[in-house]
Design a protein around this motif. Structure first.
Motif, PDB file in Angstrom:
ATOM      1  N   ARG A  16       0.898  -1.118   0.162  1.00 56.64           N
ATOM      2  CA  ARG A  16      -0.171  -0.079  -0.063  1.00 56.64           C
ATOM      3  C   ARG A  16       0.896   1.238  -0.025  1.00 56.64           C
ATOM      4  NH1 ARG A  16      -3.024  -1.464   3.490  1.00 56.64           N
ATOM      5  NH2 ARG A  16      -4.928  -1.973   2.464  1.00 56.64           N
ATOM      6  N   LEU A  17       0.548   2.075  -1.078  1.00 55.57           N
ATOM      7  CA  LEU A  17       1.417   3.350  -1.197  1.00 55.57           C
ATOM      8  C   LEU A  17       0.238   4.553  -0.860  1.00 55.57           C
ATOM      9  CD1 LEU A  17       3.659   2.850  -4.319  1.00 55.57           C
ATOM     10  CD2 LEU A  17       4.321   2.447  -1.825  1.00 55.57           C
ATOM     11  N   ALA A  18       0.935   5.669  -0.281  1.00 57.39           N
ATOM     12  CA  ALA A  18       0.254   6.871  -0.095  1.00 57.39           C
ATOM     13  C   ALA A  18       0.834   7.826  -1.288  1.00 57.39           C
ATOM     14  CB  ALA A  18       0.218   7.331   1.264  1.00 57.39           C
ATOM     15  N   VAL A  19      -0.092   8.338  -1.967  1.00 58.16           N
ATOM     16  CA  VAL A  19       0.234   9.445  -2.687  1.00 58.16           C
ATOM     17  C   VAL A  19      -0.348  10.649  -2.108  1.00 58.16           C
ATOM     18  CG1 VAL A  19       0.315  10.587  -5.166  1.00 58.16           C
ATOM     19  CG2 VAL A  19       0.586   8.103  -4.947  1.00 58.16           C
ATOM     20  N   THR A  20       0.420  11.785  -1.780  1.00 55.28           N
ATOM     21  CA  THR A  20      -0.378  12.905  -0.900  1.00 55.28           C
ATOM     22  C   THR A  20       0.444  14.171  -1.429  1.00 55.28           C
ATOM     23  OG1 THR A  20       0.258  11.764   1.082  1.00 55.28           O
ATOM     24  CG2 THR A  20      -0.277  13.906   1.407  1.00 55.28           C
ATOM     25  N   PHE A  21      -0.718  14.938  -1.814  1.00 57.70           N
ATOM     26  CA  PHE A  21      -0.466  16.249  -2.499  1.00 57.70           C
ATOM     27  C   PHE A  21      -1.443  17.737  -1.930  1.00 57.70           C
ATOM     28  CE2 PHE A  21      -2.771  13.620  -5.391  1.00 57.70           C
ATOM     29  CZ  PHE A  21      -3.893  14.513  -5.686  1.00 57.70           C
ATOM     30  N   TYR A  22      -0.996  18.706  -1.934  1.00 60.35           N
ATOM     31  CA  TYR A  22      -2.057  19.947  -1.646  1.00 60.35           C
ATOM     32  C   TYR A  22      -2.636  20.299  -3.122  1.00 60.35           C
ATOM     33  CZ  TYR A  22      -3.314  24.516  -0.085  1.00 60.35           C
ATOM     34  OH  TYR A  22      -4.001  25.608   0.184  1.00 60.35           O
ATOM     35  N   THR A  23      -3.772  20.805  -3.374  1.00 66.32           N
ATOM     36  CA  THR A  23      -4.187  21.471  -4.293  1.00 66.32           C
ATOM     37  C   THR A  23      -5.149  22.755  -3.686  1.00 66.32           C
ATOM     38  OG1 THR A  23      -5.698  21.014  -5.831  1.00 66.32           O
ATOM     39  CG2 THR A  23      -6.455  19.780  -4.104  1.00 66.32           C
ATOM     40  N   PRO A  24      -4.567  23.826  -3.928  1.00 61.63           N
ATOM     41  CA  PRO A  24      -4.959  25.139  -3.536  1.00 61.63           C
ATOM     42  C   PRO A  24      -6.064  25.790  -4.265  1.00 61.63           C
ATOM     43  CG  PRO A  24      -2.945  25.407  -4.709  1.00 61.63           C
ATOM     44  CD  PRO A  24      -3.273  24.015  -4.732  1.00 61.63           C
ATOM     45  N   LYS A  25      -6.472  25.051  -5.477  1.00 63.04           N
ATOM     46  CA  LYS A  25      -7.301  25.794  -6.445  1.00 63.04           C
ATOM     47  C   LYS A  25      -8.540  24.955  -6.668  1.00 63.04           C
ATOM     48  CE  LYS A  25      -7.826  28.046 -11.077  1.00 63.04           C
ATOM     49  NZ  LYS A  25      -6.960  28.295 -12.094  1.00 63.04           N
ATOM     50  N   ALA A  26      -9.957  25.298  -6.556  1.00 60.25           N
ATOM     51  CA  ALA A  26     -11.114  24.578  -6.804  1.00 60.25           C
ATOM     52  C   ALA A  26     -11.308  24.542  -8.172  1.00 60.25           C
ATOM     53  CB  ALA A  26     -12.169  24.857  -6.094  1.00 60.25           C
ATOM     54  N   ILE A  27     -11.279  23.155  -8.830  1.00 60.93           N
ATOM     55  CA  ILE A  27     -11.586  23.362 -10.259  1.00 60.93           C
ATOM     56  C   ILE A  27     -12.473  21.968 -10.328  1.00 60.93           C
ATOM     57  CG2 ILE A  27      -9.464  24.003 -10.979  1.00 60.93           C
ATOM     58  CD1 ILE A  27      -8.866  21.210 -11.819  1.00 60.93           C
ATOM     59  N   GLU A  28     -13.119  21.760 -11.615  1.00 60.28           N
ATOM     60  CA  GLU A  28     -13.729  20.510 -12.105  1.00 60.28           C
ATOM     61  C   GLU A  28     -12.737  19.334 -11.710  1.00 60.28           C
ATOM     62  OE1 GLU A  28     -17.457  18.659 -13.771  1.00 60.28           O
ATOM     63  OE2 GLU A  28     -16.983  20.706 -13.136  1.00 60.28           O
ATOM     64  N   GLN A  29     -13.088  18.204 -11.043  1.00 59.95           N
ATOM     65  CA  GLN A  29     -12.503  17.305 -10.514  1.00 59.95           C
ATOM     66  C   GLN A  29     -12.597  15.843 -11.336  1.00 59.95           C
ATOM     67  OE1 GLN A  29     -14.251  17.817  -6.945  1.00 59.95           O
ATOM     68  NE2 GLN A  29     -12.763  18.856  -5.931  1.00 59.95           N
ATOM     69  N   THR A  30     -11.246  15.499 -11.501  1.00 64.44           N
ATOM     70  CA  THR A  30     -10.866  14.389 -12.077  1.00 64.44           C
ATOM     71  C   THR A  30     -10.741  13.014 -11.166  1.00 64.44           C
ATOM     72  OG1 THR A  30     -10.290  15.299 -14.241  1.00 64.44           O
ATOM     73  CG2 THR A  30      -9.613  13.248 -13.909  1.00 64.44           C
ATOM     74  N   GLY A  31     -11.189  12.088 -11.208  1.00 62.03           N
ATOM     75  CA  GLY A  31     -10.968  11.074 -10.276  1.00 62.03           C
ATOM     76  C   GLY A  31     -11.546   9.537 -10.812  1.00 62.03           C
ATOM     77  N   HIS A  32     -11.629   8.724  -9.776  1.00 60.73           N
ATOM     78  CA  HIS A  32     -12.277   7.317  -9.889  1.00 60.73           C
ATOM     79  C   HIS A  32     -12.855   7.149  -8.636  1.00 60.73           C
ATOM     80  CE1 HIS A  32     -12.415   3.426 -11.892  1.00 60.73           C
ATOM     81  NE2 HIS A  32     -12.537   3.127 -10.512  1.00 60.73           N
ATOM     82  N   TRP A  33     -14.261   6.938  -8.846  1.00 62.03           N
ATOM     83  CA  TRP A  33     -15.205   7.044  -7.637  1.00 62.03           C
ATOM     84  C   TRP A  33     -15.361   5.707  -6.908  1.00 62.03           C
ATOM     85  CZ3 TRP A  33     -19.742   4.347  -8.196  1.00 62.03           C
ATOM     86  CH2 TRP A  33     -20.321   3.997  -9.338  1.00 62.03           C
ATOM     87  N   LEU A  34     -14.910   4.622  -7.662  1.00 60.28           N
ATOM     88  CA  LEU A  34     -15.347   3.253  -6.975  1.00 60.28           C
ATOM     89  C   LEU A  34     -13.854   2.789  -6.721  1.00 60.28           C
ATOM     90  CD1 LEU A  34     -17.162   1.175  -5.951  1.00 60.28           C
ATOM     91  CD2 LEU A  34     -17.148  -0.098  -8.270  1.00 60.28           C
ATOM     92  N   ALA A  35     -13.405   3.478  -5.613  1.00 60.30           N
ATOM     93  CA  ALA A  35     -11.878   2.933  -5.402  1.00 60.30           C
ATOM     94  C   ALA A  35     -11.643   1.588  -4.517  1.00 60.30           C
ATOM     95  CB  ALA A  35     -10.947   4.012  -4.433  1.00 60.30           C
ATOM     96  N   ASN A  36     -12.744   1.211  -3.947  1.00 63.30           N
ATOM     97  CA  ASN A  36     -12.780   0.114  -2.933  1.00 63.30           C
ATOM     98  C   ASN A  36     -11.474   0.187  -2.037  1.00 63.30           C
ATOM     99  OD1 ASN A  36     -15.029  -1.550  -3.753  1.00 63.30           O
ATOM    100  ND2 ASN A  36     -14.157  -2.284  -5.693  1.00 63.30           N
ATOM    101  N   GLU A  37     -11.303   1.459  -1.704  1.00 64.87           N
ATOM    102  CA  GLU A  37     -10.003   1.466  -0.696  1.00 64.87           C
ATOM    103  C   GLU A  37     -10.310   2.740   0.180  1.00 64.87           C
ATOM    104  OE1 GLU A  37      -6.671   0.758   1.034  1.00 64.87           O
ATOM    105  OE2 GLU A  37      -6.823  -0.131  -0.782  1.00 64.87           O
TER     106      GLU A  37
END
Length: 428
Positions: free
Chosen positions: A161-182
């Motif tokens: 298990r890895l943790a990828v951490t970052f800060y995003t200071p600006k709100a925009i239309e978000q890209t992601g994957h909603w069924l992570a099972n994690e």
């Protein structure tokens, strides 16, 4: 989407409950970045251009060890720290991460990014290694683009298990994957990237702004990538953590002495072979670009790509597509794979009698598609997933011991039998 803002009362962030859709398939949108003004905006088509051409290597020491197909997640007016937790498939001595702004309506600002080995609660175990972009600790990814990080020196074992951490200071239309099972973790408005603990953070069952992780394999490591392309049965709907059929299959591959393969999951719940499906946050539908539209982005872009497992088409049937149209879509995908020198294996479409949208007419379409998959010789190999999941003597219904209860999706036992049904000799 229009630019008109839709106001709603602020509330504490929470994970959304499971939403049901009787038209397409049961879905779950567990959004952890809520509690703010919802903004509608115009987003790109989802066909992206990489900002780092090395991602497209077909022969190299890099292989994909994790992936998740991006979808438009809407705009939750979010700023803060995101800690995505993900599980590697194979080991490596170095890493690189692909960040994505595929559906953004503006540039994605990323600051203070780190990666480290983590426990199940997102706490960093050992060193939290900085992630850089052309030597810099911050970057802005343009609208509709993706960006590969610099090489990160970090040795990781398989199934870590890895943790990828970052800060995003600006709100925009978000890209992601909603069924992570994690379970991953976020903060609200604050930069906590360097904090190794997630105490006081909020949970999210989604992945945000990343779509793949590559490892540089050691001399004895994997050298070939397999991509599983599909819908909810690939995405693992109704499975628990590490319960998808691809998890079982990857464990089998890793159990082989001198395993050469990594397997990454590019399933999207609700996805179709033929039709692009726009995001509708009000209905909790995040079904993504069609398999045809996203094939280059999610499949051919993977380094050291060797094989594809295709399991998709049931949602096309549920929304009225004919067998001939689905087969025509398959042929286009096969052609794209073979033109790129990649082998493609197909899985038969599993039963769904008892699901609200089932009909005898749709069942005939499923049977015709499956017959073509198994007998046409168009694919480089096949897996009869339907055969191992059906009830004895009844090819139309799930075996109750493998049914999640909705008569469309397997339970953990069903996903496991799917993963065990794949003949490892298919991968050469």
């Amino acid at each position: 989407m229009s630019n008109k803002a839709r106001r709603r009362k602020k509330r504490q962030p929470r994970i959304l409950k499971i939403g049901l859709s009787l038209i397409l398939i049961l879905i779950v949108a567990l959004i952890g970045l809520l509690g703010y003004e919802k903004i509608r905006s115009t987003a790109p088509s989802g066909k992206v251009t990489s900002l780092n051409a090395s991602k497209h290597d077909k022969v190299s020491s890099w292989v994909s060890t994790w992936a998740a197909s991006p979808v438009d997640m809407g705009n939750h007016n979010y700023t803060g720290t995101i800690r995505n937790l993900l599980m590697t498939d194979v080991s490596g001595t170095a890493l690189r991460i692909n960040f994505t702004n595929t559906f953004g309506n503006a540039g994605l600002k990323i600051e203070d990014a780190y990666i480290g080995i983590a426990d199940a609660k997102g706490n960093i175990i050992g060193k939290n290694v900085p992630i850089t972009f052309q030597g810099k600790s911050d970057t802005t990814i343009a609208q509709g683009k993706e960006l590969l990080s610099d090489t990160i020196k970090l040795t990781v074992p398989a199934r870590t298990r890895l943790a990828v951490t970052f800060y995003t200071p600006k709100a925009i239309e978000q890209t992601g994957h909603w069924l992570a099972n994690e379970t991953s973790y976020i903060t609200l408005g604050t930069n906590q990237s360097a904090n190794t603990s997630t105490q006081g953070w909020h949970k999210t069952l989604n992945w945000w702004f990343i779509d793949s992780l590559d490892v540089q394999a050691s001399d004895a490591g994997a050298t070939k990538t397999i991509v599983a392309l599909g819908d909810s049965l690939t995405d693992g709907f109704h499975s628990t953590n590490e319960g998808r059929y691809t998890d079982t299959l990857m464990n089998r591959l890793n159990s082989q002495k001198g395993n050469e393969f990594s397997l990454v999951n590019e399933g999207i719940t609700g996805n179709q072979v033929l039709k692009d499906l726009p995001m509708d946050a009000a209905k909790n539908t995040y079904f993504g670009m069609s398999a045809l539209s996203r094939f280059d982005r999610d499949v051919l872009n993977r380094p050291a790509l060797k094989d594809i497992i295709l399991l998709e088409g049931i949602n096309d049937i549920n929304t009225g597509a004919s067998a001939d149209k689905i087969i025509e879509g398959y042929k286009k995908i096969i052609n794209q794979a073979h033109t790129s020198g990649v082998r493609i294996i197909a899985g038969t479409l599993t039963p769904f009698k008892g699901y609200p949208t089932w009909s005898a007419k749709k069942e005939k379409v499923r049977q015709k598609v499956n017959h073509w998959i198994l007998t046409s010789g168009a694919f480089d190999g096949t897996v009869d997933f339907a055969k191992v999941l059906v009830a004895s003597g009844n090819s139309e219904e799930f075996n109750p011991i493998y049914d999640s209860g909705d008569h469309l999706h397997p339970n953990n036992a069903g996903y496991k039998v799917m993963g065990n049904a794949v003949n490892l000799s298919l991968f050469k």
